[in-house]
Design an enzyme around this catalytic site. Structure first.
Site, PDB file in Angstrom:
ATOM      1  N   GLY A 259       0.788  -1.226   0.000  1.00 50.46           N
ATOM      2  CA  GLY A 259       0.000   0.000   0.000  1.00 50.46           C
ATOM      3  C   GLY A 259       0.818   1.273   0.000  1.00 50.46           C
ATOM      4  N   GLU A 299       4.480  -6.728   1.152  1.00 48.02           N
ATOM      5  CA  GLU A 299       3.846  -7.178  -0.098  1.00 48.02           C
ATOM      6  C   GLU A 299       3.373  -5.986  -0.927  1.00 48.02           C
ATOM      7  OE1 GLU A 299       1.002  -9.971   1.534  1.00 48.02           O
ATOM      8  OE2 GLU A 299      -0.325  -8.342   2.112  1.00 48.02           O
ATOM      9  N   ARG A 302       1.869  -1.612  -6.140  1.00 45.63           N
ATOM     10  CA  ARG A 302       1.846  -0.313  -6.813  1.00 45.63           C
ATOM     11  C   ARG A 302       3.210   0.374  -6.903  1.00 45.63           C
ATOM     12  NH1 ARG A 302      -2.711   2.843  -6.595  1.00 45.63           N
ATOM     13  NH2 ARG A 302      -3.383   1.546  -4.847  1.00 45.63           N
ATOM     14  N   ARG A 338      -9.488   3.090 -12.818  1.00 43.18           N
ATOM     15  CA  ARG A 338      -9.226   3.864 -11.600  1.00 43.18           C
ATOM     16  C   ARG A 338      -9.912   5.240 -11.577  1.00 43.18           C
ATOM     17  NH1 ARG A 338      -4.812   5.262  -9.845  1.00 43.18           N
ATOM     18  NH2 ARG A 338      -5.130   4.532  -7.723  1.00 43.18           N
ATOM     19  N   TYR A 342     -12.499   5.369  -8.503  1.00 46.54           N
ATOM     20  CA  TYR A 342     -12.038   6.092  -7.301  1.00 46.54           C
ATOM     21  C   TYR A 342     -11.900   7.594  -7.539  1.00 46.54           C
ATOM     22  CZ  TYR A 342     -10.028   1.370  -6.764  1.00 46.54           C
ATOM     23  OH  TYR A 342      -9.810   0.019  -6.731  1.00 46.54           O
ATOM     24  N   CYS A 381     -20.656   3.176 -22.966  1.00 44.35           N
ATOM     25  CA  CYS A 381     -21.929   3.882 -22.799  1.00 44.35           C
ATOM     26  C   CYS A 381     -22.241   4.142 -21.335  1.00 44.35           C
ATOM     27  CB  CYS A 381     -23.042   3.066 -23.449  1.00 44.35           C
ATOM     28  SG  CYS A 381     -22.680   2.748 -25.167  1.00 44.35           S
ATOM     29  N   GLU A 382     -21.408   4.894 -20.689  1.00 47.77           N
ATOM     30  CA  GLU A 382     -21.630   5.301 -19.296  1.00 47.77           C
ATOM     31  C   GLU A 382     -20.992   6.674 -19.129  1.00 47.77           C
ATOM     32  OE1 GLU A 382     -21.905   3.011 -16.149  1.00 47.77           O
ATOM     33  OE2 GLU A 382     -21.860   1.060 -17.147  1.00 47.77           O
ATOM     34  N   TYR A 410      -2.684  -1.644 -11.442  1.00 52.30           N
ATOM     35  CA  TYR A 410      -4.149  -1.660 -11.446  1.00 52.30           C
ATOM     36  C   TYR A 410      -4.717  -1.058 -12.733  1.00 52.30           C
ATOM     37  CZ  TYR A 410      -3.061  -2.711  -6.638  1.00 52.30           C
ATOM     38  OH  TYR A 410      -2.533  -3.286  -5.500  1.00 52.30           O
TER      39      TYR A 410
HETATM   40  N1  LLP Z   1      -1.564  -6.796   0.183  1.00 55.73           N
HETATM   41  C1  LLP Z   1      -2.900  -6.851   0.287  1.00 55.73           C
HETATM   42  C2  LLP Z   1      -3.507  -7.744   1.260  1.00 55.73           C
HETATM   43  C3  LLP Z   1      -3.688  -6.047  -0.530  1.00 55.73           C
HETATM   44  O1  LLP Z   1      -5.006  -6.101  -0.429  1.00 55.73           O
HETATM   45  C4  LLP Z   1      -3.067  -5.182  -1.464  1.00 55.73           C
HETATM   46  C5  LLP Z   1      -3.858  -4.343  -2.326  1.00 55.73           C
HETATM   47  C6  LLP Z   1      -1.665  -5.169  -1.542  1.00 55.73           C
HETATM   48  C7  LLP Z   1      -0.943  -5.983  -0.694  1.00 55.73           C
HETATM   49  C8  LLP Z   1      -0.897  -4.315  -2.520  1.00 55.73           C
HETATM   50  O2  LLP Z   1      -1.125  -2.954  -2.374  1.00 55.73           O
HETATM   51  P1  LLP Z   1      -0.213  -1.929  -3.205  1.00 55.73           P
HETATM   52  O3  LLP Z   1       1.182  -2.010  -2.678  1.00 55.73           O
HETATM   53  O4  LLP Z   1      -0.286  -2.339  -4.626  1.00 55.73           O
HETATM   54  O5  LLP Z   1      -0.825  -0.581  -3.012  1.00 55.73           O
HETATM   55  N2  LLP Z   1      -7.357  -1.148  -7.215  1.00 55.73           N
HETATM   56  C9  LLP Z   1      -6.869  -0.124  -6.305  1.00 55.73           C
HETATM   57  C10 LLP Z   1      -5.989  -0.650  -5.235  1.00 55.73           C
HETATM   58  C11 LLP Z   1      -6.614  -1.768  -4.466  1.00 55.73           C
HETATM   59  C12 LLP Z   1      -5.552  -2.529  -3.775  1.00 55.73           C
HETATM   60  C13 LLP Z   1      -6.092  -3.753  -3.167  1.00 55.73           C
HETATM   61  N3  LLP Z   1      -5.155  -4.413  -2.358  1.00 55.73           N
HETATM   62  C14 LLP Z   1      -6.223   1.003  -7.101  1.00 55.73           C
HETATM   63  O6  LLP Z   1      -6.297   0.971  -8.312  1.00 55.73           O
HETATM   64  O7  LLP Z   1      -5.686   1.929  -6.523  1.00 55.73           O
END
Ligand code: LLP
Length: 453
Positions: A259, A299, A302, A338, A342, A381-382, A410
């Site tokens: 995250g 983990e 992004r 995205r 969001y 179409c949205e 993503y």
């Molecule tokens: N670990 C878990 C349990 C997660 O649920 C996620 C992301 C990650 C790791 C990785 O997070 P990252 O480092 O990639 O931020 N679709 C959304 C983001 C949703 C992320 C869901 N879980 C977007 O486009 O911003």
């Protein structure tokens, strides 16, 4: 060459290049919409993350959900990454990409019995017995997944039962819901009590006590993207005493999740750099790690791939609607969800610009009178089908190529075929050479399952 981002630069005559390769050539060769990622940018970002968390020797498990293309996962695997997967499909991808099962964490709130079985015993894999796999690739005998991240007592019961049935041991962490606010979008906040993820700490401790043979420690993931290290510190402070109470002979495992935010441009404040997250999180964990009591996993997804990828889209029509201009592209919410889901900001700019229009960052300083307020929209179409709204943009014409930056995370992984649009093709520049790593779907490939072909 003027960089917008590392490995993405405009030439003196206004052409956008990725690792020195003109993106127009890639669009011509493969069509648009096209995702283009820089292998060098992925490598640099991975190295930064690994270095930032090196003081606690954290193992980086790349979160496939950010971008699950096998070739991107394989590149990260060669750099030493493990994988965080959240479905049986992602598990097979990680394994096909060459990540050993022991370096894979299987997370996710809804693991089915079939998915758990395949993670414990390769002969239960949906790929088992297939004659059309590359030679030497056989899931039978691949072993069992390194760790499950368990999200509920019911899931632990299910894994216990399946493992007993298959006569294989397993190891796991329990996902704790620490009730910590990550200050991110409501849809991507995961560590609050009202979110479906994890179990309260007291329950996690009880499950660990009752299952000493399999539970190795705890996991937490607060949300995504997170702009500063404070939520991590708050969660770690809640978890460390529980780690100390786990009386194991081996070091306990603490997975602090992912995250970590990245800059997308626009008005938003820039998130802390990964080095700051690393330093602050490592400070909290160093004593236990150095005492041999703790093994740390992170983990991220992004922060490894987001800035390494652009989406190339071709302008189809330019429509003036009084106060604003609609630039209708061949990409939209089906290609990059995205913005619609969001309200996310992605910097977008023409891939070919005239003098004085070259962006030198994700916040270009171009005289406003030379720009027109535009909505970049797609064919779906949205009314939520947009890539950007109210954006000052240089003039563009049908046929022009627009680059949507920071689309490496993503983007393709959340793309859909809504309105029967084919999913985009994907190119990865690897060792300086462009490689098509996913061919474009076709109208036929979308229809074939319904014709039983
Ligand atoms: N670990 C878990 C349990 C997660 O649920 C996620 C992301 C990650 C790791 C990785 O997070 P990252 O480092 O990639 O931020 N679709 C959304 C983001 C949703 C992320 C869901 N879980 C977007 O486009 O911003």
């Amino acid at each position: 060459m003027t960089p917008v981002l590392p490995h993405f630069s405009y030439t003196a005559d206004g052409h956008l290049c990725c690792e020195g390769i003109d993106v127009h050539g890639l669009a011509q060769a493969h069509g648009t919409p096209l995702y283009v990622s820089s292998g060098a940018a992925i490598q640099d970002a991975y190295t930064r993350v690994a270095r930032a968390f090196n003081p606690v020797r954290a193992h980086v498990h790349y979160a496939l959900k950010a971008s699950s293309n096998i070739h991107i996962v394989a590149l990260l695997g060669r750099l030493g990454a493990g994988a965080d997967v959240v479905s049986g499909g992602e598990l097979e991808r990680a394994w096909l990409a060459g990540i050993p099962l022991r370096d894979i964490t299987f997370a996710g709130v809804g693991k089915t019995a079939a998915e758990i079985s395949a993670a414990l015993d390769g002969s239960r894999s949906p790929l088992a017995g297939r004659a059309d796999l590359p030679s030497g690739v056989r899931p039978e005998g691949r072993g069992r997944v390194g760790l499950f991240n368990i999200e509920s007592a019911g899931e632990l019961d299910r894994i216990n039962a399946i493992a007993a049935d298959l006569r294989v041991p397993f190891e796991a962490t329990i996902r704790v819901n620490p009730d910590v606010d990550a200050h991110t979008h409501a849809y991507t906040t995961t560590g609050r009590r009202e979110n479906k993820f994890g179990v309260p700490l007291s329950q996690a401790e009880a499950l660990a006590r009752d299952n000493p043979g399999s539970i190795r420690g705890f996991h937490v993931h607060l949300g995504s993207p997170i702009a500063s290290p404070e939520p991590f510190e708050e969660a770690i402070d809640k978890l460390l005493p529980a780690i100390d109470r786990l009386s194991h002979s081996e070091p306990a495992v603490l997975n602090v999740g992912g995250g970590f935010g990245v800059d997308y441009g626009g008005q938003a404040a820039q998130p802390a750099p990964i080095e700051v997250f690393g330093q602050r999180i490592c400070e909290r964990l160093a004593d236990q790690v150095n005492a041999g009591a703790l093994r740390v996993i992170i983990e991220p997804g992004r922060c490894i791939v987001a800035q390494a990828g652009v989406l190339l889209t071709t302008v189809q029509y330019v429509k003036d609607a009084g106060a604003k201009r609609f630039v209708v592209c061949d990409s939209g919410m089906h290609t990059l969800l995205r913005p619609a889901l969001y309200g996310a900001y992605h910097f977008a700019w023409p891939a070919l610009v005239g003098p004085g229009m070259t962006p030198t960052s994700l916040r270009p300083e171009v005289a406003p009178e030379r720009l027109t307020i535009s909505d970049l929209v797609g064919p779906v179409c949205e009314s939520s089908d947009f890539l950007a709204t109210g954006r000052p943009l240089p003039d563009v014409s049908p046929g022009d190529l627009i680059a949507v930056f920071c689309a490496g995370a993503y983007g393709q992984s959340m793309a859909s075929t809504y309105n029967d649009h084919a999913k985009p093709a994907e190119v990865l520049i690897i060792d300086g050479r462009p490689q098509l790593i996913r061919r474009r779907d076709t109208a036929f490939s979308l229809i074939a399952p319904e014709l039983h072909l």
